[in-house]
Motif scaffolding. Structure first.
Motif, PDB file in Angstrom:
ATOM      1  N   THR A 104      -0.286  -6.932  -5.872  1.00 23.75           N
ATOM      2  CA  THR A 104      -1.393  -5.993  -5.738  1.00 23.75           C
ATOM      3  C   THR A 104      -0.977  -4.803  -4.884  1.00 23.75           C
ATOM      4  N   ILE A 105      -1.440  -3.609  -5.299  1.00 25.91           N
ATOM      5  CA  ILE A 105      -1.028  -2.367  -4.637  1.00 25.91           C
ATOM      6  C   ILE A 105      -2.249  -1.501  -4.351  1.00 25.91           C
ATOM      7  N   GLU A 106      -2.427  -1.122  -3.090  1.00 26.31           N
ATOM      8  CA  GLU A 106      -3.466  -0.168  -2.685  1.00 26.31           C
ATOM      9  C   GLU A 106      -2.848   1.233  -2.650  1.00 26.31           C
ATOM     10  N   VAL A 107      -3.527   2.209  -3.280  1.00 26.40           N
ATOM     11  CA  VAL A 107      -3.018   3.579  -3.338  1.00 26.40           C
ATOM     12  C   VAL A 107      -4.000   4.512  -2.631  1.00 26.40           C
ATOM     13  N   ALA A 108      -3.489   5.371  -1.760  1.00 31.52           N
ATOM     14  CA  ALA A 108      -4.332   6.304  -1.018  1.00 31.52           C
ATOM     15  C   ALA A 108      -4.905   7.376  -1.938  1.00 31.52           C
ATOM     16  N   ASN A 109      -6.075   7.871  -1.577  1.00 31.85           N
ATOM     17  CA  ASN A 109      -6.725   8.974  -2.297  1.00 31.85           C
ATOM     18  C   ASN A 109      -6.639  10.259  -1.480  1.00 31.85           C
ATOM     19  N   ASP A 110      -6.471  11.401  -2.167  1.00 30.24           N
ATOM     20  CA  ASP A 110      -6.583  12.679  -1.471  1.00 30.24           C
ATOM     21  C   ASP A 110      -7.907  13.363  -1.798  1.00 30.24           C
ATOM     22  N   ALA A 159       0.857  -1.185   0.000  1.00 26.22           N
ATOM     23  CA  ALA A 159       0.000   0.000   0.000  1.00 26.22           C
ATOM     24  C   ALA A 159       0.890   1.232   0.000  1.00 26.22           C
ATOM     25  N   ILE A 160       0.342   2.322  -0.540  1.00 24.92           N
ATOM     26  CA  ILE A 160       1.055   3.602  -0.612  1.00 24.92           C
ATOM     27  C   ILE A 160       0.150   4.669  -0.009  1.00 24.92           C
ATOM     28  N   ASP A 161       0.666   5.448   0.934  1.00 24.48           N
ATOM     29  CA  ASP A 161      -0.170   6.495   1.515  1.00 24.48           C
ATOM     30  C   ASP A 161      -0.010   7.807   0.746  1.00 24.48           C
ATOM     31  N   GLY A 162      -0.699   8.855   1.199  1.00 29.41           N
ATOM     32  CA  GLY A 162      -0.720  10.115   0.464  1.00 29.41           C
ATOM     33  C   GLY A 162       0.611  10.824   0.402  1.00 29.41           C
TER      34      GLY A 162
END
Length: 226
Positions: free
Chosen positions: A141-147, A110-113
């Motif tokens: 699989t990669i989860e990406v943060a939304n702003d 996962a990647i945060d903002g």
């Protein structure tokens, strides 16, 4: 009276210690029955962390390995699948969520903002992410943060740049010479909605940028192969 209090206190302390020991034994038993690695679901020592990062992306700065995975994956890594968080969940909190076995969900990364990267399922194992075991056995699989919540489900520039760097690193280490987005599940770059018609994940912003992600990653791979 005081002596009785001390006796009762000693009994309660003994019971508390017994319960704590029983919980540890139960967790170890569950891990053994499922065949989980002993690094799953707990903080790692520095030596263990170095070993895990040596087998996965060194770009990860936070690691909490989830039990919600298949050990090991059944196919070689051929794909990367992008998801979004539907928010900007702190990586530590997301690790706690993925640690809950009842949720039956996880992701490799996962990647945060801010562009910080976490590892939750080692690449050698299949994360439970995309509503498609067939895809997830082949994909990191990669989860990406939304702003932005809703709408385009926008992601920050820092998260986007980290996503491209992480994809390039995954491809290099797994012998994927280029990343190809075809708009369907045949490409080496896929998205969640291809496998679940009830979701728009990873949202319009990232979906529209899949060709750019593939092109930038492939460019970096060719530069480094050089």
């Amino acid at each position: 009276m005081r002596e009785k209090f001390q006796e009762h206190r000693a009994v309660w302390l003994l019971l508390a210690a017994f319960c704590a020991a029983a919980c540890v034994v139960l967790l170890n038993w569950r891990s053994t029955v499922r065949g989980l690695p002993d690094t799953v679901g707990r903080a790692l020592t520095q030596q263990e962390l170095a070993g895990v990062l040596g087998r996965n992306s060194p770009l990860a700065s936070y690691v909490l390995l989830s039990p919600n995975a298949t050990f090991p994956r059944e196919q070689p890594i051929r794909k990367i699948t992008i998801h979004h968080m539907a928010g900007d969940i702190p990586l530590e909190r997301l690790g706690e969520v993925f640690a809950e076995e009842d949720r039956q969900a996880s992701a490799n990364y996962a990647i945060d903002g801010t562009g910080r990267i976490a590892l939750y399922v080692e690449e050698a194992n299949r994360a439970w992410t995309s509503s498609s075991p067939e895809n997830d056995h082949q994909a990191v699989t990669i989860e990406v943060a939304n702003d932005q919540t809703g709408g385009e489900w926008h992601v920050s520039g820092a998260a986007y740049e980290a996503l491209i760097e992480l994809c390039a690193d995954i491809c290099r280490r797994n012998g994927i010479p280029e990343l190809v987005y075809t708009g369907d599940e045949t490409g080496s770059l896929t998205i969640h909605k291809m496998f679940n018609p009830d979701t728009e994940c990873p949202g319009p912003y990232l979906e529209h940028r899949m060709p750019d992600i593939a092109a930038q990653v492939t460019h970096r791979l060719k530069e480094s192969a050089g």
